[in-house]
Design a protein around this motif. Sequence first.
Motif, short mmCIF file in Angstrom:
data_model
loop_
_atom_site.label_atom_id
_atom_site.label_comp_id
_atom_site.label_asym_id
_atom_site.label_seq_id
_atom_site.Cartn_x
_atom_site.Cartn_y
_atom_site.Cartn_z
N PHE A 91 0.88 -1.39 0.17
CA PHE A 91 -0.04 0.07 -0.07
C PHE A 91 0.82 1.10 -0.08
O PHE A 91 0.54 2.35 -0.80
CB PHE A 91 -0.86 0.07 1.32
N ALA A 92 2.01 1.10 0.72
CA ALA A 92 2.78 2.37 0.73
C ALA A 92 3.52 2.68 -0.60
O ALA A 92 3.54 3.66 -1.09
CB ALA A 92 3.90 2.16 1.83
N ILE A 93 4.07 1.72 -1.18
CA ILE A 93 4.80 1.89 -2.64
C ILE A 93 3.81 2.22 -3.58
O ILE A 93 4.02 2.99 -4.24
CB ILE A 93 5.46 0.59 -2.61
N LEU A 94 2.67 1.63 -3.36
CA LEU A 94 1.47 1.80 -4.50
C LEU A 94 1.01 3.36 -4.74
O LEU A 94 0.92 3.91 -5.49
CB LEU A 94 0.49 0.95 -4.30
N GLY A 95 1.05 4.08 -3.22
CA GLY A 95 0.65 5.26 -3.16
C GLY A 95 1.77 6.02 -4.07
O GLY A 95 1.30 7.15 -4.62
N TRP A 96 2.80 5.94 -4.12
CA TRP A 96 3.82 6.59 -5.11
C TRP A 96 3.91 5.97 -6.44
O TRP A 96 3.86 7.07 -7.29
CB TRP A 96 5.25 6.81 -4.28
N ALA A 97 3.95 4.74 -6.53
CA ALA A 97 3.72 4.34 -8.04
C ALA A 97 2.58 4.68 -8.74
O ALA A 97 2.74 4.92 -9.94
CB ALA A 97 3.80 2.81 -8.13
N TRP A 98 1.40 5.12 -8.22
CA TRP A 98 0.39 5.79 -8.76
C TRP A 98 0.72 7.03 -9.32
O TRP A 98 0.04 7.44 -10.48
CB TRP A 98 -0.73 6.12 -7.67
N ARG A 99 1.77 7.82 -8.88
CA ARG A 99 2.27 8.90 -9.61
C ARG A 99 3.23 8.75 -10.53
O ARG A 99 4.25 9.76 -11.06
CB ARG A 99 2.66 9.95 -8.59
N HIS A 100 3.46 7.61 -11.30
CA HIS A 100 4.65 7.46 -12.25
C HIS A 100 4.58 8.14 -13.25
O HIS A 100 5.65 8.77 -13.87
CB HIS A 100 4.50 5.91 -12.81
N GLU A 101 3.49 8.66 -13.98
CA GLU A 101 3.49 9.68 -14.88
C GLU A 101 4.17 10.91 -14.59
O GLU A 101 5.02 11.51 -15.33
CB GLU A 101 2.15 9.89 -15.50
N ARG A 102 4.09 11.28 -13.33
CA ARG A 102 4.76 12.63 -12.80
C ARG A 102 6.05 12.51 -12.80
O ARG A 102 7.00 13.31 -12.55
CB ARG A 102 4.13 13.21 -11.55
N HIS A 103 6.68 11.16 -12.51
CA HIS A 103 7.92 10.64 -12.31
C HIS A 103 8.53 10.71 -13.62
O HIS A 103 9.70 10.41 -13.70
CB HIS A 103 8.07 9.41 -11.45
N LYS A 104 7.94 10.74 -14.91
CA LYS A 104 8.31 10.75 -16.22
C LYS A 104 8.83 9.27 -16.39
O LYS A 104 9.74 9.02 -17.17
CB LYS A 104 9.44 11.54 -16.43
N VAL A 105 8.02 8.26 -15.55
CA VAL A 105 8.32 6.93 -15.80
C VAL A 105 7.08 6.26 -16.60
O VAL A 105 5.97 6.35 -16.40
CB VAL A 105 8.43 6.43 -14.44
N ASP A 106 7.50 5.16 -17.54
CA ASP A 106 6.48 4.44 -18.00
C ASP A 106 6.58 3.03 -17.78
O ASP A 106 7.58 2.34 -17.67
CB ASP A 106 6.95 4.31 -19.82
N LEU A 107 5.70 2.66 -16.99
CA LEU A 107 5.57 1.28 -16.38
C LEU A 107 5.80 0.12 -17.11
O LEU A 107 6.39 -0.61 -16.84
CB LEU A 107 4.35 1.10 -15.41
N ALA A 108 5.77 0.40 -18.58
CA ALA A 108 6.15 -0.52 -19.60
C ALA A 108 7.58 -0.99 -19.66
O ALA A 108 8.00 -2.19 -20.01
CB ALA A 108 5.74 -0.15 -21.00
N ASP A 109 8.31 0.07 -18.80
CA ASP A 109 9.58 -0.27 -18.79
C ASP A 109 10.36 -1.05 -17.87
O ASP A 109 11.23 -1.58 -17.50
CB ASP A 109 10.54 1.02 -18.72
N TYR A 110 9.17 -1.45 -16.81
CA TYR A 110 9.25 -2.09 -15.54
C TYR A 110 8.24 -3.02 -15.59
O TYR A 110 7.15 -2.98 -14.93
CB TYR A 110 9.36 -1.39 -14.36
N PRO A 111 8.23 -4.41 -16.47
CA PRO A 111 7.06 -5.12 -16.44
C PRO A 111 6.44 -5.70 -15.23
O PRO A 111 5.29 -5.93 -15.15
CB PRO A 111 7.68 -6.39 -17.29
N ASN A 112 7.45 -6.10 -14.35
CA ASN A 112 7.02 -6.79 -13.00
C ASN A 112 6.38 -5.51 -12.37
O ASN A 112 5.34 -6.13 -11.60
CB ASN A 112 8.13 -7.21 -12.39
N VAL A 113 6.81 -4.30 -12.17
CA VAL A 113 6.24 -3.58 -11.29
C VAL A 113 4.85 -3.32 -11.95
O VAL A 113 3.63 -3.18 -11.38
CB VAL A 113 6.87 -2.05 -11.50
N LYS A 114 4.66 -3.29 -13.28
CA LYS A 114 3.33 -2.98 -14.00
C LYS A 114 2.34 -4.23 -13.82
O LYS A 114 1.33 -3.94 -13.40
CB LYS A 114 3.48 -3.02 -15.49
#
Length: 208
Positions: A164-187
């Motif tokens: 839950f803690a990590i998801l709160g920040w991963a939710w903002r991946h677009e603001r991090h300039k991060v494409d989750l497709a680059d991290y398939p396990n995270v996606k």
Amino acid sequence: MTITLYAWGTPNGRKVSVALEEMELPYVVKPINITQDDQFDPNFLAISPNNKIPAIVDPDGPDGQPISVFESGAILLYLGEKTGKFLPKSLRERVPVLEWLMWQMGGFGPMPGQVHHFAALASEDDKRYGLKRFSTETRRLYAVLDKRLGKTEYVAGELSVADFAILGWAWRHERHKVDLADYPNVKRWYDMLFERPGVRRGFEAKLD
């Protein structure tokens, strides 16, 4: 009895609303508008001495007495202890939950948060330096998370407050300039969590 959640619609606020929904705890939200400096109100300071959201007040705390808790990581641990959910009893099983929760609190939050700042608020000269520095570290942290999730379904084995803690920040991946497709396990992990009704309700909760 109903918990009061003092929060705003930020990653740290969402961590707690997700946990409350997943743990099926009744709660009400008292928005703290950080864009208008509500966090510096003396009444809020009495609950959160660091002037940061989120914080909670639980009228049914230990021994049936009210308690206030500030700092999102501390709140997640408190709620896990209170309910016996998403926080293993066994010390061996609890250690990875604590490790990944501290990983989020110490890195995967402060570093992406700097990306938010430099991308949105910094001068052009500062932005070039800041984004290079903090984007590099943010992507490194995503890679660490991706490697971990290549070995286990959830970050600590079973679903836990660390997710839950990590998801709160991963939710903002677009603001991090991060494409989750680059991290398939995270996606895979991210999409799986958002299939959970409690997680969706937590992100839909009106915090601001």
